[in-house]
Scaffold this motif. Structure first.
Motif, PDB file in Angstrom:
ATOM      1  N   ARG A   1      10.446   7.434 -14.025  1.00  0.00           N
ATOM      2  CA  ARG A   1      11.498   7.928 -13.723  1.00  0.00           C
ATOM      3  C   ARG A   1      11.185  10.129 -13.082  1.00  0.00           C
ATOM      4  O   ARG A   1      11.406  10.847 -12.987  1.00  0.00           O
ATOM      5  CB  ARG A   1      12.614   8.660 -15.205  1.00  0.00           C
ATOM      6  N   TYR A   2      10.558  10.814 -14.016  1.00  0.00           N
ATOM      7  CA  TYR A   2       9.733  11.890 -14.196  1.00  0.00           C
ATOM      8  C   TYR A   2       9.298  11.565 -12.494  1.00  0.00           C
ATOM      9  O   TYR A   2       9.496  13.010 -11.639  1.00  0.00           O
ATOM     10  CB  TYR A   2       9.169  11.839 -14.909  1.00  0.00           C
ATOM     11  N   ALA A   3       8.449  11.172 -11.642  1.00  0.00           N
ATOM     12  CA  ALA A   3       7.916  11.172 -10.564  1.00  0.00           C
ATOM     13  C   ALA A   3       9.079  10.642  -9.437  1.00  0.00           C
ATOM     14  O   ALA A   3       9.030  11.492  -8.638  1.00  0.00           O
ATOM     15  CB  ALA A   3       6.825   9.892 -10.988  1.00  0.00           C
ATOM     16  N   GLU A   4       9.903   9.646 -10.187  1.00  0.00           N
ATOM     17  CA  GLU A   4      11.043  10.287  -8.880  1.00  0.00           C
ATOM     18  C   GLU A   4      11.586  11.308  -8.931  1.00  0.00           C
ATOM     19  O   GLU A   4      12.121  11.677  -7.585  1.00  0.00           O
ATOM     20  CB  GLU A   4      12.446   8.635  -9.392  1.00  0.00           C
ATOM     21  N   PHE A   5      11.629  12.230 -10.131  1.00  0.00           N
ATOM     22  CA  PHE A   5      12.132  13.536 -10.083  1.00  0.00           C
ATOM     23  C   PHE A   5      11.935  14.404  -9.383  1.00  0.00           C
ATOM     24  O   PHE A   5      11.924  15.302  -8.538  1.00  0.00           O
ATOM     25  CB  PHE A   5      12.985  14.392 -10.964  1.00  0.00           C
ATOM     26  N   ARG A   6      10.152  13.658  -9.132  1.00  0.00           N
ATOM     27  CA  ARG A   6       9.373  15.556  -8.442  1.00  0.00           C
ATOM     28  C   ARG A   6       8.910  14.431  -7.068  1.00  0.00           C
ATOM     29  O   ARG A   6       9.026  16.313  -6.222  1.00  0.00           O
ATOM     30  CB  ARG A   6       7.754  14.643  -9.688  1.00  0.00           C
TER      31      ARG A   6
END
Length: 219
Positions: free
Chosen positions: A114-119
């Motif tokens: 989810r962090y990767a999607e946000f970044r």
């Protein structure tokens, strides 16, 4: 990513789990706030997996000092604390996710994905909906509904039973401890395996076929 964790065994487990997630690599680990600062002086990172209870101070103190020194890495906080005041304070210091101990690999993997999607969200938002979607990528999903025939209270009983036996249990032993039939206990144990919260392995005895043993998985 920099893994900051005072327990060497847990730190090694965190490094291993991070490296299993596509697109992430733990480039270093530190066992104290001071060691983390030294690492960051020579190794720039985008993300910290930060335990909040370190031998030389609270993790949020480390995050605050890093911001003051010009470090802009995001933080995923790892903690056993449930204090929401700490959660609120962390938001202003770049804490983008919290992972409560004990947790499974699947939980950490979900937070990292989810962090990767946000970044990776880039460009100009077309409107409020797109902004909301970008921020929503950081939020954990609602707990998935249980398969038909399974109930949350019974699942909690099986989890409690399994976690109380770090060496593992057979379905028969889990059934006896939880007050369930062997068939019922095995259904719940298999569900835990499928969801990544337990592992199973054959255990060989003196005679006969090996018996499957189930063990709770935490890091």
């Amino acid at each position: 990513m920099l893994v900051v964790e005072d327990d060497p065994v847990v730190a090694d487990a965190h490094v291993m789990y991070v490296n299993r997630v596509h697109g992430f690599q733990a480039v270093a680990k530190a066992h104290s706030g001071a060691q983390a600062r030294r690492v960051l002086e020579r190794t720039p990172v985008d993300l910290l997996l930060l335990d909040l209870y370190l031998p030389d101070g609270h993790g949020l103190q480390l995050a605050r000092s890093l911001r003051a020194a010009g470090h802009h890495a995001d933080v995923i906080a790892v903690t056993s604390a449930r204090d929401l005041a700490v959660v609120r304070e962390g938001v202003s210091l770049g804490v983008v996710q919290y992972v409560l101990k004990p947790f499974t690999f699947s939980t950490l993997r979900d937070r990292l994905v989810r962090y990767a999607e946000f970044r990776t969200a880039a460009g100009e938002a077309s409107g409020q909906d797109e902004v909301d979607r970008a921020l929503a990528s950081l939020r954990a999903p609602r707990p998935a509904s249980l398969p038909k025939g399974l109930s949350a209270p019974t699942l909690d009983r099986v989890i409690t039973t399994l976690r109380a036996a770090p060496e593992g249990l057979s379905a028969a032993s889990a059934a006896e401890s939880a007050g369930l039939s062997r068939i019922t206990a095995r259904r719940y144990l298999e569900h835990l395996v499928e969801s990544g919260r337990a592992v199973r392995a054959p255990q060989y005895g003196q005679v006969g076929r090996p018996e499957l043993h189930y063990r709770w998985v935490t890091i």
